[in-house]
Design a protein around this motif. Sequence first.
Motif: not given
Length: 453
Positions: A31-37, A370-375, A380-382
């Motif tokens: 849930g946390v990881l999805f919320f960030v996106l 993990a690697g894919n989520y990082f990139f 998304c932040a950019r």
Amino acid sequence: MRILKGQGGASLRREDRSSRRTLYWAVAVSGVLFFVLNALAPLYCDDYLYAFHYGTGAPIASLGDVFSSQYVHYFTWGGRTVAHIFAQLFCWLGKPLFNLCNTLVYLAFTWFLYRHARLGKKDSVPVYLLAQLSFWALLPNYAEDMIWLTGACNYLWCGAIVLGFLLFYRIHWDRPQAFARPGWTPLLFAVGVAAGWCNENTSGACLLLGVGFLIALWVRDKQVPLSLTAGCVGCAVGLALLVLAPGNALRKEYFQESSSLFIRYLKRFETATQQLWDNALLLVLLFAALFLYIFFKGERRRELLLPTFFFVAGIACNYAMILSPYYPERAMFGVFAFLTVACLQVLQVSVPWRREMVWAATGCALVLFAGNYFFASLDCARTALYHRQQEEDILAQKAAGVQDVVTFTFEGGKTRQNVDYTGVLIGEDPSYFVNQHAARYYGVNTLIARWEE
């Protein structure tokens, strides 16, 4: 001997509690990881449109506006009333609230996937994670289905409704008479209407699967509870309301096809097959390999029935798009939902060493994730930063009295988890639909975006 048996039982209970706690931690982290996106995703494309009343053109300002707007929408554009009620509701209430609610719906959807695959068995963190990783790794346009406000309401939210509805049938399959009481009948009818009124191919496959459950229950038990029958009737009613909406006929004018009827449907069949081949072939091959292994081994053939139901529903969901002149990749969401359940179910019965196999596969998948989520999060932040700067520029020019705004554009998303991945951004043509909707949203006459020199 009694002492040893008691100790063994206590040990098993401790193991079960530990597994359940680990599962809950997996749900929380997901849930946390999805919320960030979600928090990084801006309003996008049709979000600007659904912020306004479909009839009056005024900004949505109340719940009454949402329903009256969807009444007009039903007769002028399309029948996905359930999905677009949610979309217009959150375009009014705001993106921050949507981010939270969308995360909760995502957790509900993935939990339903997991329960369909694991009902009646001990908790399994790998199975829960594999359900999510299937979508993360394979869904061709993840952000449009899961994160984009309007897209998520059409696919993720509707997918959660459909799988939640079918979970009644799945539970009853394992626990007969679970919903035999008359009091369940109106509830299942109402949920069935909602499930049928979601989106065309997924709701159609949902009805097919529901009827399949009814037939199988009749063959097995020689009876079917009225509540489950009412659920399928409700689903059929909802599907009829969806596909028979007067607005559908008007929208078809935007997709004129000049070829003969035979060539038209042949091309659509080719498109549907290509979509399945390009995006879901791995799931199809995995299911086929495990199915054939179990079938020819001959020990647990009876347990292939439910996986086969969901697999057939997934294939039907894909080829139902033959009835549509347009098959965008985001419409594969239901296909992935049913095929993922089918693969996870057949995985449960495949081989004696399935636990080790699942853990090994999950471990490898998590490393890649993990690697894919990082990139993906960096990407998304950019674009989130660019969107914020672009909005500030538009509002600054508006405050200065400029009504024909010229702002800057930027490179779209590079990962499928970015809503800008398809590149549908404000462009240089003021008549482009995104430019027009965004201009109305920001309250200016015209709006264009150009590359800065």
